[in-house]
Design a protein around this motif. Structure first.
Motif, PDB file in Angstrom:
ATOM      1  N   LEU A 125       0.840  -1.202   0.000  1.00 38.18           N
ATOM      2  CA  LEU A 125       0.000   0.000   0.000  1.00 38.18           C
ATOM      3  C   LEU A 125       0.872   1.248   0.000  1.00 38.18           C
ATOM      4  O   LEU A 125       0.602   2.224  -0.714  1.00 38.18           O
ATOM      5  N   GLU A 126       1.942   1.222   0.801  1.00 34.56           N
ATOM      6  CA  GLU A 126       2.821   2.392   0.893  1.00 34.56           C
ATOM      7  C   GLU A 126       3.634   2.601  -0.377  1.00 34.56           C
ATOM      8  O   GLU A 126       3.780   3.735  -0.847  1.00 34.56           O
ATOM      9  N   LEU A 127       4.140   1.524  -0.959  1.00 35.60           N
ATOM     10  CA  LEU A 127       5.041   1.640  -2.098  1.00 35.60           C
ATOM     11  C   LEU A 127       4.327   1.840  -3.422  1.00 35.60           C
ATOM     12  O   LEU A 127       4.791   2.592  -4.281  1.00 35.60           O
ATOM     13  N   GLN A 128       3.216   1.126  -3.609  1.00 34.46           N
ATOM     14  CA  GLN A 128       2.549   1.134  -4.913  1.00 34.46           C
ATOM     15  C   GLN A 128       1.054   1.443  -4.837  1.00 34.46           C
ATOM     16  O   GLN A 128       0.361   1.305  -5.848  1.00 34.46           O
ATOM     17  N   THR A 129       0.584   1.858  -3.655  1.00 36.01           N
ATOM     18  CA  THR A 129      -0.867   2.015  -3.406  1.00 36.01           C
ATOM     19  C   THR A 129      -1.622   0.794  -3.925  1.00 36.01           C
ATOM     20  O   THR A 129      -2.669   0.906  -4.565  1.00 36.01           O
ATOM     21  N   LEU A 130      -1.059  -0.387  -3.651  1.00 37.00           N
ATOM     22  CA  LEU A 130      -1.586  -1.653  -4.154  1.00 37.00           C
ATOM     23  C   LEU A 130      -2.183  -2.449  -3.011  1.00 37.00           C
ATOM     24  O   LEU A 130      -1.511  -2.695  -2.002  1.00 37.00           O
ATOM     25  N   ASP A 131      -3.451  -2.856  -3.142  1.00 35.11           N
ATOM     26  CA  ASP A 131      -4.113  -3.690  -2.150  1.00 35.11           C
ATOM     27  C   ASP A 131      -4.002  -5.137  -2.605  1.00 35.11           C
ATOM     28  O   ASP A 131      -4.697  -5.574  -3.533  1.00 35.11           O
ATOM     29  N   ILE A 132      -3.096  -5.899  -1.971  1.00 40.62           N
ATOM     30  CA  ILE A 132      -2.827  -7.262  -2.447  1.00 40.62           C
ATOM     31  C   ILE A 132      -3.977  -8.224  -2.172  1.00 40.62           C
ATOM     32  O   ILE A 132      -3.943  -9.359  -2.658  1.00 40.62           O
ATOM     33  N   THR A 133      -4.998  -7.795  -1.424  1.00 41.36           N
ATOM     34  CA  THR A 133      -6.174  -8.655  -1.276  1.00 41.36           C
ATOM     35  C   THR A 133      -7.013  -8.627  -2.541  1.00 41.36           C
ATOM     36  O   THR A 133      -7.864  -9.491  -2.743  1.00 41.36           O
ATOM     37  N   ARG A 134      -6.780  -7.625  -3.393  1.00 48.81           N
ATOM     38  CA  ARG A 134      -7.569  -7.495  -4.636  1.00 48.81           C
ATOM     39  C   ARG A 134      -6.729  -7.517  -5.903  1.00 48.81           C
ATOM     40  O   ARG A 134      -7.194  -7.964  -6.957  1.00 48.81           O
ATOM     41  N   ASP A 135      -5.485  -7.018  -5.819  1.00 55.86           N
ATOM     42  CA  ASP A 135      -4.665  -6.851  -7.019  1.00 55.86           C
ATOM     43  C   ASP A 135      -3.369  -7.645  -6.927  1.00 55.86           C
ATOM     44  O   ASP A 135      -2.753  -7.732  -5.858  1.00 55.86           O
ATOM     45  N   PRO A 136      -2.904  -8.221  -8.053  1.00 54.92           N
ATOM     46  CA  PRO A 136      -1.653  -8.994  -8.041  1.00 54.92           C
ATOM     47  C   PRO A 136      -0.435  -8.077  -7.966  1.00 54.92           C
ATOM     48  O   PRO A 136      -0.481  -6.904  -8.323  1.00 54.92           O
ATOM     49  N   ILE A 137       0.685  -8.666  -7.507  1.00 56.09           N
ATOM     50  CA  ILE A 137       1.945  -7.947  -7.413  1.00 56.09           C
ATOM     51  C   ILE A 137       2.790  -8.296  -8.628  1.00 56.09           C
ATOM     52  O   ILE A 137       2.946  -9.476  -8.984  1.00 56.09           O
ATOM     53  N   GLU A 138       3.344  -7.286  -9.268  1.00 51.28           N
ATOM     54  CA  GLU A 138       4.213  -7.523 -10.419  1.00 51.28           C
ATOM     55  C   GLU A 138       5.617  -7.841  -9.901  1.00 51.28           C
ATOM     56  O   GLU A 138       6.214  -7.033  -9.186  1.00 51.28           O
ATOM     57  N   VAL A 139       6.152  -9.019 -10.244  1.00 50.49           N
ATOM     58  CA  VAL A 139       7.444  -9.456  -9.718  1.00 50.49           C
ATOM     59  C   VAL A 139       8.339  -9.950 -10.850  1.00 50.49           C
ATOM     60  O   VAL A 139       7.872 -10.314 -11.928  1.00 50.49           O
ATOM     61  N   VAL A 140       9.642  -9.965 -10.577  1.00 50.61           N
ATOM     62  CA  VAL A 140      10.639 -10.395 -11.553  1.00 50.61           C
ATOM     63  C   VAL A 140      11.776 -11.066 -10.786  1.00 50.61           C
ATOM     64  O   VAL A 140      12.063 -10.688  -9.643  1.00 50.61           O
ATOM     65  N   PRO A 141      12.427 -12.090 -11.350  1.00 50.94           N
ATOM     66  CA  PRO A 141      13.588 -12.673 -10.662  1.00 50.94           C
ATOM     67  C   PRO A 141      14.645 -11.606 -10.395  1.00 50.94           C
ATOM     68  O   PRO A 141      14.961 -10.794 -11.268  1.00 50.94           O
ATOM     69  N   THR A 142      15.191 -11.620  -9.187  1.00 51.27           N
ATOM     70  CA  THR A 142      16.123 -10.575  -8.781  1.00 51.27           C
ATOM     71  C   THR A 142      17.361 -11.185  -8.139  1.00 51.27           C
ATOM     72  O   THR A 142      17.262 -12.144  -7.372  1.00 51.27           O
ATOM     73  N   ALA A 143      18.526 -10.659  -8.476  1.00 50.44           N
ATOM     74  CA  ALA A 143      19.778 -11.145  -7.897  1.00 50.44           C
ATOM     75  C   ALA A 143      19.800 -10.779  -6.418  1.00 50.44           C
ATOM     76  O   ALA A 143      19.826  -9.604  -6.066  1.00 50.44           O
ATOM     77  N   GLN A 144      19.800 -11.803  -5.567  1.00 50.20           N
ATOM     78  CA  GLN A 144      19.629 -11.550  -4.141  1.00 50.20           C
ATOM     79  C   GLN A 144      20.880 -11.792  -3.313  1.00 50.20           C
ATOM     80  O   GLN A 144      21.146 -11.068  -2.359  1.00 50.20           O
ATOM     81  N   PHE A 145      21.665 -12.796  -3.663  1.00 54.51           N
ATOM     82  CA  PHE A 145      22.750 -13.174  -2.766  1.00 54.51           C
ATOM     83  C   PHE A 145      23.908 -13.760  -3.559  1.00 54.51           C
ATOM     84  O   PHE A 145      23.715 -14.639  -4.398  1.00 54.51           O
ATOM     85  N   SER A 146      25.111 -13.262  -3.294  1.00 61.48           N
ATOM     86  CA  SER A 146      26.311 -13.821  -3.917  1.00 61.48           C
ATOM     87  C   SER A 146      26.692 -15.097  -3.189  1.00 61.48           C
ATOM     88  O   SER A 146      27.008 -15.064  -1.995  1.00 61.48           O
ATOM     89  N   LEU A 147      26.681 -16.205  -3.892  1.00 63.38           N
ATOM     90  CA  LEU A 147      26.994 -17.492  -3.286  1.00 63.38           C
ATOM     91  C   LEU A 147      28.477 -17.816  -3.394  1.00 63.38           C
ATOM     92  O   LEU A 147      29.032 -18.536  -2.569  1.00 63.38           O
ATOM     93  N   GLY A 148      29.122 -17.297  -4.426  1.00 63.98           N
ATOM     94  CA  GLY A 148      30.569 -17.382  -4.547  1.00 63.98           C
ATOM     95  C   GLY A 148      31.181 -16.046  -4.150  1.00 63.98           C
ATOM     96  O   GLY A 148      30.471 -15.075  -3.899  1.00 63.98           O
ATOM     97  N   GLY A 149      32.491 -16.000  -4.088  1.00 60.35           N
ATOM     98  CA  GLY A 149      33.163 -14.760  -3.703  1.00 60.35           C
ATOM     99  C   GLY A 149      34.650 -14.987  -3.543  1.00 60.35           C
ATOM    100  O   GLY A 149      35.247 -15.798  -4.248  1.00 60.35           O
ATOM    101  N   ILE A 150      35.252 -14.295  -2.587  1.00 58.59           N
ATOM    102  CA  ILE A 150      36.682 -14.417  -2.351  1.00 58.59           C
ATOM    103  C   ILE A 150      36.997 -15.806  -1.798  1.00 58.59           C
ATOM    104  O   ILE A 150      36.311 -16.296  -0.899  1.00 58.59           O
ATOM    105  N   TRP A 151      38.028 -16.445  -2.339  1.00 56.38           N
ATOM    106  CA  TRP A 151      38.437 -17.749  -1.818  1.00 56.38           C
ATOM    107  C   TRP A 151      38.988 -17.570  -0.413  1.00 56.38           C
ATOM    108  O   TRP A 151      39.859 -16.721  -0.159  1.00 56.38           O
ATOM    109  N   VAL A 152      38.449 -18.358   0.511  1.00 49.95           N
ATOM    110  CA  VAL A 152      38.937 -18.340   1.895  1.00 49.95           C
ATOM    111  C   VAL A 152      39.105 -19.765   2.392  1.00 49.95           C
ATOM    112  O   VAL A 152      38.468 -20.691   1.896  1.00 49.95           O
TER     113      VAL A 152
END
Length: 524
Positions: free
Chosen positions: A284-311
């Motif tokens: 409601l705050e971000l998109q004035t969207l009531d999810i009880t009535r309207d769908p949320i538009e979503v897309v796959p998003t890069a969330q977490f680096s699983l590889g990185g510096i060798w330790v």
């Protein structure tokens, strides 16, 4: 700009003030060793709360009745057995770590951008950076350094990372100092990232949305998961759901904004309000969207680096003496497909181990390394960028890298696309030779963007080269030209600027882990 406006000496320097950095610094302080933290964040800045609220991070340990081996076996199965080495929770966690750091009076240098780790004969002796507000130089001498500056998820167009973070700076700092990377091609893509508004684009929607009965729809109104996992549907593993959404979008069945729809409107309104009150309020705050009535538009998003510096897994030390890495900066035990519930517990445990090891290393040193030449080189590099007056816009080039990585090394990859990505990256890197850096009343943020671009290009190159070499599908690394899991290819990818991507066999797993019965049979 003052070359050396500020100088500080400490036993342990922690670069990064996120949860991993704070936990490591707390461990050092509690052992009685001097520690300081340096961070880009201003003193009045804490992680944006909605990033934590919408995701509703959870944490867990082994279930009652489970043995340690059983929990470890479940973890390794989720990671596709790739990462074995021999031997409203997230927000509260951060607040408590922040409070404990203040209680211990750990000094924190705010709004300082670290440009280079200082190394003498293979041993780190501190870091150099500049103040984002007035440009003054910062030189910190330290016996050991802990890198906790995040991963590289912001090199993709859709990401859960905050605006000026996770651009791959940790990977650049480490490799320029002489360290290697491990498995940078392995990145977790959350299937439910918001498409907008810009300030929160990529923010992951709570997994509970699908647990309570949310369904995914394409622009034809089809519940498309029937094509990808008819048995588990939206409750399939994250990698499969993200891949399904990506495929629908790529094949023209996505929304106008390039997403799909996560729909809760078929559920009783009371169920949504009771089970997902924070998500309902935030939408409601971000998109004035009531999810009880309207769908949320979503897309796959890069969330977490699983590889990185060798330790090294036992203490998180790197190839560079005195240099340690933790959090998303370092490769973890879950590379291919992490159990989400392990994330916060893993963070606390690994950061504690790292802080203890850095303090112990510092306490046992019999001499100090200092190289005036290394310090002068760091200063000269900053001055060189400050004088850059070319025609290329730094932020535009960063956007080009993010678009390139989304197109060629996103949720689904193949050899032709990766090679095209490497060619495109060469072109962007050539353009970056002609950038302009402009200082204005807003401070030295454009200089930081120039370093971010350098980091982004390096992280992208490491990711693409390792993705090219990993000719198999494992968890979040999906090669459409190699769809089967190649069990015989149980290798890790090691990368350095000198050698590029190289394969290294993994050690054998203990029979006690292999023989544990599985709770589930994850796919992907």
């Amino acid at each position: 700009m003052s070359s050396l406006g500020h100088q500080l000496a400490t036993s342990v320097l922690v670069v990064g003030s996120g949860a991993s950095g704070l936990r490591a610094a707390i461990e050092v302080a509690e052992t009685g060793v001097a520690v300081a933290v340096v961070t880009q964040r201003p003193s009045d800045n804490a992680p944006t709360r909605e990033r934590y609220e919408a995701a509703e991070w959870e944490s867990t340990v082994a279930h009652p009745g489970d043995t340690g081996d059983r929990h470890a076996a479940d973890t390794l199965r989720e990671s596709r057995f790739l990462t074995f080495a021999e031997r409203h929770t997230g927000w509260d966690l951060y607040r408590n770590l922040h409070a404990r750091a203040r209680q211990l009076a750990i000094p924190v240098l705010h709004h300082v951008y670290v440009t280079r780790l200082l190394v003498d004969d293979g041993t780190v002796f501190g870091a150099y950076g500049f103040d984002l507000v007035d440009g003054s130089g910062h030189l910190v001498h330290a016996d050991s350094v802990v890198l906790a500056t995040g991963g590289h998820t912001r090199i993709w167009r859709h990401t859960s990372a905050r605006r000026h973070e996770n651009t791959g700076g940790s990977l650049r700092l480490a490799t320029e100092a002489g360290a290697r990377l491990r498995d940078p091609e392995l990145v977790q893509f959350h299937p439910f990232g918001l498409t907008g508004p810009d300030s929160t684009a990529g923010m992951p929607v709570s997994e509970r949305a699908r647990d309570v009965g949310g369904v995914l729809l394409n622009n034809l109104g089809e519940r498309f998961m029937t094509r990808y996992d008819a048995e588990n549907m939206e409750r399939s593993d994250q990698a499969t759901v993200a891949r399904a959404s990506y495929t629908e979008i790529k094949e023209g069945r996505g929304s106008r904004s390039g997403g799909v729809w996560l729909d809760l409107s078929h559920l009783p309104g009371e169920t949504v309000l009771t089970q997902l009150p924070r998500l309902h309020r935030r939408m409601l705050e971000l998109q004035t969207l009531d999810i009880t009535r309207d769908p949320i538009e979503v897309v796959p998003t890069a969330q977490f680096s699983l590889g990185g510096i060798w330790v090294r897994p036992e203490d998180h030390s790197t190839d560079v003496d005195g240099l340690f890495a933790v959090g998303e900066a370092a490769w973890g035990p879950h590379s291919a497909n992490p159990p989400t519930e392990n994330t916060l517990v893993e963070l606390l445990v690994r950061a504690r181990v790292t802080g203890h090891a850095a303090a112990e290393y510092s306490a046992t040193l019999t001499g100090t390394h200092r190289s005036p030449a290394a310090t002068r080189a760091a200063e000269a590099d900053v001055r060189r960028l400050l004088s850059a007056d070319g025609d290329q816009n730094v932020r535009a080039l960063q956007r080009s890298v993010r678009q390139l990585m989304t197109e060629h090394a996103g949720v689904v990859r193949n050899e032709a696309g990766i090679l095209a990505g490497l060619t495109g990256l060469d072109e962007i890197e050539a353009q970056a030779m002609d950038i302009g850096v402009h200082i204005d009343i807003g401070g030295f943020r454009d200089l930081a963007h120039a370093y971010d671009l350098r980091s982004t290009v390096l992280a992208a190159r490491a990711t693409l080269q390792c993705a090219l070499e990993r000719r198999e599908t494992h968890g979040f690394h999906h090669r459409s030209d190699h769809p089967g899991t190649a069990s015989a290819m149980r290798v890790t990818m090691l990368w350095s600027q000198a050698t590029g991507a190289r394969r290294e066999p993994l050690p054998s797993l203990p029979a006690t882990l292999i023989e544990q019965p599985a709770d589930t049979d994850p796919t992907g």
